[in-house]
Design an enzyme around this catalytic site. Sequence first.
Site, PDB file in Angstrom:
ATOM      1  NE  ARG A 167      -3.996  -1.926   0.221  1.00 25.34           N
ATOM      2  CZ  ARG A 167      -3.870  -3.175  -0.250  1.00 25.34           C
ATOM      3  NH1 ARG A 167      -2.781  -3.524  -0.921  1.00 25.34           N
ATOM      4  NH2 ARG A 167      -4.842  -4.046  -0.081  1.00 25.34           N
ATOM      5  CB  SER A 241      -9.043  -1.410   4.034  1.00 22.37           C
ATOM      6  OG  SER A 241      -9.491  -2.631   3.517  1.00 22.37           O
ATOM      7  CD  GLU A 336      -5.862   1.404   2.265  1.00 19.83           C
ATOM      8  OE1 GLU A 336      -5.629   0.302   2.763  1.00 19.83           O
ATOM      9  OE2 GLU A 336      -6.656   1.577   1.317  1.00 19.83           O
TER      10      GLU A 336
END
Length: 344
Positions: A167, A241, A336
């Site tokens: 990520r 998420s 995130e």
Amino acid sequence: MAAETVHENYSLGSLNTFGLPALARFFAAPDSEQALQALLCSELARRFPLMILGGGSNVILAGDFPGLVIQPAMKGIRCLETTEQHYRIEAAAGEVWHDFVQYTLAQGWYGLENLSLIPGSVGACPIQNIGAYGVEITDFFESLTAVEIKTGSLREFTHAECRFAYRDSVFKQELADRYIITRVRFRLLRKPAVRVAYGDIQKELADKGIDHPSPQQVADAVIAIRQRKLPSPAVIGNAGSFFKNPVVDRAQFLRLQEQHPAIVAYPQGEEMKLAAGWLIDQAGWKGRRMGPVGSYEKQALVLVNHGGARGADVLALAQAIQADVWQRFGVQLEMEPRVYGGAN
Ligand SMILES: Cc1cc2nc3c(=O)[nH]c(=O)nc-3n(C[C@H](O)[C@H](O)[C@H](O)COP(=O)(O)OP(=O)(O)OC[C@H]3O[C@@H](n4cnc5c(N)ncnc54)[C@H](O)[C@@H]3O)c2cc1C
């Protein structure tokens, strides 16, 4: 870019999947690299802070944005070259990611099937090296073209220069806010090589009696699983998420495992990646509401907008969860999505 295509006090409410209300002082959606370069050289872009917005599926708008929001709107998908094993494909930043994936499969260009139904734009896919079901962009990425914000000049980035990680990429680190990605090139497979190691995919295919799945069948399985597990932003606002899965060293993992034998974790090189959803669930947040926001009832890791939420509500919930998980497990959860506007 013509001056009239810059909008003032432009609502971003429908341009972010969390459905958070926010105004951009200025907004423009250039549909070519030349238009983008002209915009970046304008007085407006030099005087005001900039925000780059794709599909708005990984941002939290904490308030109005006091500068210029640029949404790359370039379109186009083309095959650059066919080699013995690969197709070299280029897609423009403004293409919708899921539509692009489905288009590649229809053409017989394989590899991206596990990444079906991830919201957002092609231009944003390298930013956090999007991934799902055992595949990440880094596996099929070749290179990209971007415009440097400061100079308006074009630059190509090789795979190595993007420095992809879990990520993460160079565009979230030292080159954050310095480039606008305009085109992304992929090296896709001529011969299918499906990846179905994930238990969920295996089960979905087995339930349908499929032994030797085609890439399209894998994509269909991924779509079905995601539709069951994740809330559609069209129905209930969310950003997928909300926290990254925290990575801890083996010693910390073993200590945690001793205290919590059921802890869910996966090896990540020398370290261990903890399932953030499990930590949040264990802390009692799954399905719990805090004002107009909450953790999704079927997936604790997804925070949702039950209606009428503002950015501050989301951040307050995120902080409460982070504090609770820290207190119980000594593990720091990192958000995130990127936060824009407001006090942040
Ligand atoms: C329901 C749901 C499920 C999701 N599932 C997944 C998943 O399985 N895997 C996964 O990895 N992600 C997932 N996400 C997160 C999200 O879809 C991805 O991060 C996606 O790549 C974001 O794309 P976007 O165009 O919406 O970017 P935005 O949210 O608009 O922007 C994200 C960041 O990228 C920057 N950016 C956007 N476009 C450009 C550009 N052209 N040039 C430079 N910077 C740019 C923005 O400035 C911002 O910092 C999910 C989100 C939702 C809502």
